[in-house]
Structures are given as C-alpha cells and as structure tokens.
Scaffold this motif. Structure first.
Motif, PDB file in Angstrom:
ATOM      1  N   UNK A 175      61.273  66.944  31.645  1.00 20.91           N
ATOM      2  CA  UNK A 175      60.094  66.377  32.289  1.00 20.91           C
ATOM      3  C   UNK A 175      59.739  65.067  31.611  1.00 20.91           C
ATOM      4  N   UNK A 176      59.123  64.176  32.372  1.00 20.13           N
ATOM      5  CA  UNK A 176      58.633  62.911  31.807  1.00 20.13           C
ATOM      6  C   UNK A 176      57.156  62.769  32.152  1.00 20.13           C
ATOM      7  N   UNK A 177      56.380  62.348  31.166  1.00 16.51           N
ATOM      8  CA  UNK A 177      55.000  61.934  31.390  1.00 16.51           C
ATOM      9  C   UNK A 177      54.853  60.593  30.688  1.00 16.51           C
ATOM     10  N   UNK A 178      53.764  59.901  30.915  1.00 16.68           N
ATOM     11  CA  UNK A 178      53.562  58.651  30.190  1.00 16.68           C
ATOM     12  C   UNK A 178      53.575  58.949  28.695  1.00 16.68           C
ATOM     13  N   UNK A 179      54.496  58.331  27.975  1.00 15.30           N
ATOM     14  CA  UNK A 179      54.577  58.475  26.525  1.00 15.30           C
ATOM     15  C   UNK A 179      55.321  59.688  25.996  1.00 15.30           C
ATOM     16  N   UNK A 180      55.905  60.521  26.881  1.00 12.51           N
ATOM     17  CA  UNK A 180      56.553  61.747  26.401  1.00 12.51           C
ATOM     18  C   UNK A 180      57.774  62.116  27.242  1.00 12.51           C
ATOM     19  N   UNK A 181      58.838  62.495  26.550  1.00  8.36           N
ATOM     20  CA  UNK A 181      59.986  63.134  27.186  1.00  8.36           C
ATOM     21  C   UNK A 181      59.953  64.589  26.721  1.00  8.36           C
ATOM     22  N   UNK A 182      60.020  65.526  27.673  1.00 11.96           N
ATOM     23  CA  UNK A 182      59.846  66.943  27.367  1.00 11.96           C
ATOM     24  C   UNK A 182      61.108  67.702  27.784  1.00 11.96           C
ATOM     25  N   UNK A 183      61.617  68.537  26.872  1.00 14.47           N
ATOM     26  CA  UNK A 183      62.762  69.394  27.162  1.00 14.47           C
ATOM     27  C   UNK A 183      62.314  70.832  26.950  1.00 14.47           C
ATOM     28  N   UNK A 184      62.340  71.624  28.023  1.00 16.55           N
ATOM     29  CA  UNK A 184      62.000  73.043  27.961  1.00 16.55           C
ATOM     30  C   UNK A 184      63.277  73.861  28.098  1.00 16.55           C
ATOM     31  N   UNK A 185      63.467  74.843  27.213  1.00 14.79           N
ATOM     32  CA  UNK A 185      64.621  75.742  27.280  1.00 14.79           C
ATOM     33  C   UNK A 185      64.095  77.165  27.501  1.00 14.79           C
ATOM     34  N   UNK A 186      64.515  77.788  28.614  1.00 11.22           N
ATOM     35  CA  UNK A 186      64.061  79.134  28.970  1.00 11.22           C
ATOM     36  C   UNK A 186      64.528  80.148  27.937  1.00 11.22           C
ATOM     37  N   UNK A 187      63.754  81.211  27.782  1.00 10.58           N
ATOM     38  CA  UNK A 187      64.127  82.276  26.860  1.00 10.58           C
ATOM     39  C   UNK A 187      65.264  83.131  27.392  1.00 10.58           C
ATOM     40  N   UNK A 188      65.427  83.177  28.725  1.00 13.95           N
ATOM     41  CA  UNK A 188      66.472  84.018  29.293  1.00 13.95           C
ATOM     42  C   UNK A 188      66.863  83.490  30.674  1.00 13.95           C
ATOM     43  N   UNK A 189      67.929  84.058  31.213  1.00 13.40           N
ATOM     44  CA  UNK A 189      68.384  83.723  32.568  1.00 13.40           C
ATOM     45  C   UNK A 189      67.703  84.579  33.618  1.00 13.40           C
ATOM     46  N   UNK A 190      67.217  85.755  33.225  1.00 15.98           N
ATOM     47  CA  UNK A 190      66.742  86.717  34.224  1.00 15.98           C
ATOM     48  C   UNK A 190      65.247  86.647  34.516  1.00 15.98           C
ATOM     49  N   UNK A 191      64.529  85.697  33.967  1.00 17.32           N
ATOM     50  CA  UNK A 191      63.129  85.518  34.301  1.00 17.32           C
ATOM     51  C   UNK A 191      62.167  86.366  33.502  1.00 17.32           C
TER      52      UNK A 191
END
Length: 193
Positions: A175-191
């Motif tokens: 994700x991008x916002x003004x002033x920030x690049x954000x990387x989210x990594x899910x805890x699992x594949x199954x939700x």
C-alpha cells in the motif's frame, strides 16, 4: 411422595436458575471463540509500481495486527504517487551495486525495494542509520507471527533495498499513502489469524 415432589421441584427450580444464569455466559463464550476471517486474496506474486522520488527514507518500523504483520517505510514529504516500489519473493537477497549476498533469516525472503534514497541527495549523508547486511535499527520482531528477520541491503542510485524474512511464503500486499510505503504479510493462506 410429597417429599420426592418437593425434591423434584427444588431440582427443577435449581436447573432453571442455572440455565438462566448460564445463557449470558454461553453467549459471551461464543462471542469470544468466534474466529476472525482475514483476507487471503493478496497472493504471493511480485508487486510493483513505477515512480520515484528524491525525498529520502527516514525510518522503517513494524507492527503486529490480527491478520497480518506490517512493515512501514517512512518517506516524509513524498506524495503517494511518487512512491515507486518493487516487492517480491527471492531465493537470495543480493546487494545492489556489489552483488554481495545478504543473509536474511526465515523460511522465505521478500525483497522490498523503494524508489527513494536513504541518503540526502545533495550531501550524500545518510538519512536512515542502517548498515548493509545488518538488522534494521529499532525493529524488534519478538512476538510476530509472519516476520522473522529484517536486513538493510543498500541504498544505491536512488533506490533503497531491504530484506524481509518471513516464516514461509505467505500472501502479501503493498500500500502507498503520502509519506509511507506499507508491506503487509498475512499470517496464513486460509484466512485464520
């Protein structure tokens, strides 16, 4: 006969009282055991956006969330549209410029490349106090479910390169916002969180 009717009446009253008082507790237990459904449609394929800024990286921080672990690269003053990036899983992380391999712990490695320098473009002085091959300063991954390691690779020709070690190859989003690049990594594949 009268005595057994009295006993049965007392038992019935007791069960009714217990049943009535147990209902709110059962409802509370059901509410707390309800599982959160997490998004898993992010996939694990590389993600990229063309753009670039001369505004320098100032900090990298992480946070834990219910469904994912988050890395935020702070580039104060850069607009959302100016934050270019390339994020993807790699077999090994190789430092830009030298080609030297940077060891990143974990079962899988995400290379996070942001099109912003980690130095002042005018003076060349570092704006983010990291050293090549070392863990990111100020980042403690104790208690994280997906993240295992972070490494600074390089800031070379206007790009900053980081290594993010994760438990295994998991879905991620950028994700991008003004002033920030954000990387989210899910805890699992199954939700499940």
């Amino acid at each position: 006969m009268k005595r057994s009717r009295t006993v049965w009446t007392a038992v019935a009253l007791l069960l009714t009282a217990l049943g009535a008082s147990a209902l709110p507790a059962e409802a509370a237990t059901a509410a707390t055991t309800r599982t959160t459904v997490c998004p898993t449609g992010w996939g694990s394929l590389p993600k990229a956006r063309e753009a670039g800024t001369s505004t320098p990286v100032r900090n990298v921080r992480t946070a834990r969330h219910t469904c994912y672990d988050r890395m935020v690269v702070d580039v104060p003053g850069a607009s959302r549209s100016a934050l270019g990036y390339s994020v993807g899983y790699v077999a090994h992380l190789y430092q830009d410029g030298s080609g030297r391999e940077i060891h990143v712990g974990g079962g899988a490695v995400l290379e996070v490349r942001i099109s912003a320098p980690a130095y002042d473009p005018e003076t060349g002085k570092p704006t983010y106090p990291a050293e090549a091959g070392h863990r990111l300063p100020g980042v403690d991954l104790t208690g994280y479910r997906a993240f295992r390691d972070t490494r600074f690779a390089a800031s070379f020709e206007g790009d900053t390169q980081l290594g993010l070690g994760v438990r295994t190859r998991l879905p991620f989003r950028v994700l991008r916002t003004d002033g920030h690049l954000i990387v989210d990594v899910a805890h699992s594949w199954n939700g499940t969180p």
